[in-house]
Structure formats: structure tokens, C-alpha cells
Motif scaffolding. Structure first.
Motif, mmCIF file in Angstrom:
data_model
loop_
_atom_site.group_PDB
_atom_site.id
_atom_site.type_symbol
_atom_site.label_atom_id
_atom_site.label_comp_id
_atom_site.label_asym_id
_atom_site.label_seq_id
_atom_site.Cartn_x
_atom_site.Cartn_y
_atom_site.Cartn_z
ATOM 1 N N ASP A 66 -5.690 5.733 -11.271
ATOM 2 C CA ASP A 66 -6.887 4.927 -10.984
ATOM 3 C C ASP A 66 -6.663 3.425 -11.131
ATOM 4 O O ASP A 66 -7.296 2.626 -10.445
ATOM 5 C CB ASP A 66 -8.029 5.375 -11.912
ATOM 6 C CG ASP A 66 -9.337 4.691 -11.575
ATOM 7 O OD1 ASP A 66 -9.760 4.774 -10.411
ATOM 8 O OD2 ASP A 66 -9.910 4.049 -12.479
ATOM 9 N N GLN A 67 -5.744 3.019 -12.033
ATOM 10 C CA GLN A 67 -5.542 1.583 -12.262
ATOM 11 C C GLN A 67 -4.772 0.904 -11.136
ATOM 12 O O GLN A 67 -4.720 -0.325 -11.063
ATOM 13 C CB GLN A 67 -4.816 1.349 -13.605
ATOM 14 C CG GLN A 67 -3.340 1.744 -13.632
ATOM 15 C CD GLN A 67 -3.127 3.199 -14.037
ATOM 16 O OE1 GLN A 67 -3.919 4.062 -13.690
ATOM 17 N NE2 GLN A 67 -2.059 3.452 -14.776
ATOM 18 N N TYR A 68 -4.157 1.695 -10.256
ATOM 19 C CA TYR A 68 -3.371 1.124 -9.154
ATOM 20 C C TYR A 68 -4.223 1.077 -7.886
ATOM 21 O O TYR A 68 -4.579 2.110 -7.314
ATOM 22 C CB TYR A 68 -2.118 1.958 -8.913
ATOM 23 C CG TYR A 68 -1.172 1.976 -10.085
ATOM 24 C CD1 TYR A 68 -0.346 0.888 -10.366
ATOM 25 C CD2 TYR A 68 -1.108 3.086 -10.926
ATOM 26 C CE1 TYR A 68 0.521 0.911 -11.459
ATOM 27 C CE2 TYR A 68 -0.245 3.118 -12.018
ATOM 28 C CZ TYR A 68 0.566 2.025 -12.269
ATOM 29 O OH TYR A 68 1.421 2.039 -13.343
ATOM 30 N N LYS A 69 -4.529 -0.115 -7.452
ATOM 31 C CA LYS A 69 -5.402 -0.288 -6.288
ATOM 32 C C LYS A 69 -4.640 -0.224 -4.972
ATOM 33 O O LYS A 69 -5.235 -0.338 -3.898
ATOM 34 C CB LYS A 69 -6.147 -1.628 -6.396
ATOM 35 C CG LYS A 69 -6.937 -1.804 -7.689
ATOM 36 C CD LYS A 69 -7.862 -0.612 -7.963
ATOM 37 C CE LYS A 69 -8.573 -0.733 -9.305
ATOM 38 N NZ LYS A 69 -9.303 0.520 -9.656
ATOM 39 N N THR A 70 -3.321 -0.065 -5.058
ATOM 40 C CA THR A 70 -2.506 -0.014 -3.839
ATOM 41 C C THR A 70 -2.468 1.386 -3.227
ATOM 42 O O THR A 70 -1.968 1.563 -2.129
ATOM 43 C CB THR A 70 -1.058 -0.450 -4.147
ATOM 44 O OG1 THR A 70 -0.559 0.309 -5.253
ATOM 45 C CG2 THR A 70 -0.993 -1.927 -4.478
ATOM 46 N N GLU A 118 0.845 -1.204 0.000
ATOM 47 C CA GLU A 118 0.000 0.000 0.000
ATOM 48 C C GLU A 118 0.874 1.245 0.000
ATOM 49 O O GLU A 118 1.934 1.278 0.632
ATOM 50 C CB GLU A 118 -0.901 0.013 1.243
ATOM 51 C CG GLU A 118 -1.881 1.173 1.289
ATOM 52 C CD GLU A 118 -2.827 1.093 2.482
ATOM 53 O OE1 GLU A 118 -4.019 0.807 2.269
ATOM 54 O OE2 GLU A 118 -2.362 1.291 3.636
#
Length: 329
Positions: A50-54, A31
């Protein structure tokens, strides 16, 4: 080193923070917490990544210790970038500069120790070396607090990096000059003799990672970096603009402004070593367990100081640097 780790970036929506996050996401952390008080910048950055959920975005101010303590829970690394950075702003509002740059830094230290963070990396400035303005004084105090934190009873390591002007950051001289060429047909320069250290944002983050990977704790990492005359920077930008009859106006030095910056001072040169061909390390005046012994075999510098008025880039070299950064064609 960062794989499956949790990282907090204070001031994470600024120019340094943006590039740092951009490079960190590829290192597969668990994270990345982007901590800043700029809501609109957070929204824009969240859309961009936005594509990185971390990524986790946290609205907060380093002046508020409780918010930092909460944000630092279960964090492995802290990159402390948040600061008031503009010299005239800090001269006009010194109390605010002190609360953010000094008290805020101590809050970062306290939160990191409380939450057993592995390492804190503090980003400083050439203006902290033999400071002449309030911004420089606050960053120098921040450095001392970070270094001293290594002698406290904790498992956290603290290290500083000291950089020059980063090309193209928010409010930087390049953007100001280009705007003035376009809108006013002239550039204002405080003094024709003025020089500065410059590095690209990519090199700035390289410096952060170098200090993170290789520091012992308690030292200041300094990157060797190019220097130039500000008037040469203005002339290269005028030439690139294609505009004719752009004047250069001498405005006079502003309060707290130096003709030349230092990356380490005469006093600091006595405890500075060559780390490798790209970096210096400034060792602290206080004793940090094991640090002096670790650097005992490193060669002391043979420089009186590291001054932006020496080894200046030619105008062609400056042009090449600006092209590399994408600031001119």
C-alpha cells in the motif's frame, strides 16, 4: 536500468511475481503494472504494498490479446511470468495449458511489438529441456516463440531464463511435505531415486535481473544451481518437525514425471557457453543478427548435459539451504 521506467509483470501475484515486485519497487520505476487473473491475490498484494504508489493492479488473462495490448501501452519492460505450472493439471487439461502457455505467450509477443516495448523477459523451466510432460512441451514452445520473436521486424528484444524448482513457492513440495507430516504423519514420494534442481526465490529474481541487464536477445540464461534427492528433502523436513515415526511412502511416478530434470539437454549442450562462474547461456539454433558473433569468444561447455542427478547436495548442505530460506529452524 529501471529508474523512471514502466514495467508490466504478467502473473504478477504469484510467488515469482511477488518477489520480483518487492525488489523492483526499490529501483524507483515510474510504474509497475501487476497483471493477473487472481482477484483475491491482487487485493491482498495491494494491501501489502500500500505504501508504494507506483503499483497498478490489472485484472486480466494473457489468453485475451486485447487486454494485453491495453496493459502494455507505454511499457518499457515486460516480465512474462503468467503460466499454468502444475504438471498434473497440464496433463489433465492440455488444451488449457496450450492456450495459456503457448497462445498466451504469443499474445505477449504481439502486444509488446505493437507497443514498442524495449525488452521482454520470459520465465521458463527445466521441464522445457527434452520435455516429457505437456507442461514442459508448452514451455518449450513458449521458449521457441520468444526466441523467434527476435527475428521479427521490431525494436523489441526478447530473452528467456530457465530455472529449476523455487523453494517455497505456492504449492511447492516443501509445503506439501510439511502439511503431510503434520496432518498425516507420513510423506508420499513418487520414487526414492528422484532428484530436482532447487533455488531460492531471491536467486530466481537475481537470474531475471541478470538476463535483463546483460542479454542481447534470443538466448536462454541458465543459473548454476544445487540439486538434491527428494527423499533427502523429506528426511530433513521430518527431522526438523521433531515428530517420530513419520513414514515415507513410495507412490510411483506420475504421468509425464522424470526421475531427473535437465537444465540443458545433450542437444542444447552443443550450443551452450559458460557466461560466467554462475551462469550458462544456451544459444538458439536459428540465426539472430549479431548474437552468435557476440558470444563467439565465450567458452563452450564441456558437459554432455546439465542433469539434476549429478553433484547432489549432502543432507547437511540441504539443511543449510532450507535454513537460509527460512523453511526450517
Amino acid at each position: 536500468m529501471f529508474h523512471n521506467k514502466t514495467i508490466l509483470v504478467t502473473g504478477g501475484t504469484g510467488s515469482w511475481g511477488h518477489e520480483l515486485v518487492k525488489q523492483l519497487v526499490d529501483k524507483q520505476p515510474k510504474e509497475i503494472r501487476v497483471f493477473s487473473r487472481n482477484e483475491s491475490s491482487q487485493v491482498a498484494m495491494k494491501r501489502e504494498f500500500d505504501q508504494y504508489k507506483t503499483l497498478k493492479f490489472i485484472i486480466g488473462d494473457i489468453k485475451e490479446k486485447d487486454a494485453l495490448i491495453e496493459a502494455t501501452k507505454n511499457v518499457d519492460f515486460v516480465f512474462h511470468l503468467a503460466a499454468l505450472k502444475h504438471v498434473p493439471v497440464c496433463e489433465d487439461q492440455p488444451l488449457e495449458a496450450m492456450k495459456t502457455n503457448v497462445i498466451g505467450t504469443q499474445n505477449v509477443i504481439d502486444a509488446a511489438i505493437l507497443n514498442d516495448v524495449e525488452k521482454v523477459i520470459y520465465i521458463s523451466t527445466d521441464k522445457a529441456a527434452n520435455p516429457s510432460n505437456f507442461y514442459g512441451f508448452t514451455k518449450a514452445m513458449g521458449e521457441r516463440l520468444i526466441i523467434h520473436a527476435n527475428v521479427l521486424k521490431s525494436n523489441t528484444t526478447f530473452v528467456c531464463v530457465r530455472g529449476g524448482n523455487v523453494l517455497g513457492t505456492n504449492g511447492s513440495v516443501i509445503h506439501v511435505f510439511k502439511n503431510h507430516i503434520e496432518e498425516k504423519g507420513k510423506i508420499g514420494i513418487t520414487d526414492m531415486r528422484m532428484t530436482r534442481f532447487f533455488l531460492t526465490i531471491q536467486d530466481a529474481i537475481k537470474l531475471l535481473f541478470k538476463a535483463t541487464y546483460e542479454s542481447k536477445g534470443g538466448e536462454i540464461f541458465v543459473m548454476k544451481m544445487p540439486t538434491c534427492k527428494i527423499v533427502d528433502l523429506a528426511k530433513v523436513l521430518i527431522e526438523d518437525s521433531g515428530k517420530e515415526n513419520v513414514d515415507i511412502e513410495v507412490l510411483g511416478i506420475r504421468p509425464g514425471e522424470k526421475l531427473h530434470e535437465l537444465l540443458f539437454s545433450d542437444y542444447e549442450s552443443q550450443s551452450t557457453v559458460y557466461f560466467d562462474h554462475e551462469y550458462f547461456v544456451i544459444l538458439p539454433a536459428i540465426t539472430v543478427d549479431g548474437l552468435q558473433e557476440y558470444y563467439a569468444s565465450f567458452k563452450p561447455v564441456d558437459l554432455e548435459n546439465y542433469n539434476s542427478g549429478e553433484n547432489l547436495m549432502s543432507r547437511q548442505e540441504l539443511k543449510t539451504l532450507l535454513q537460509k530460506g527460512g523453511f526450517i529452524s
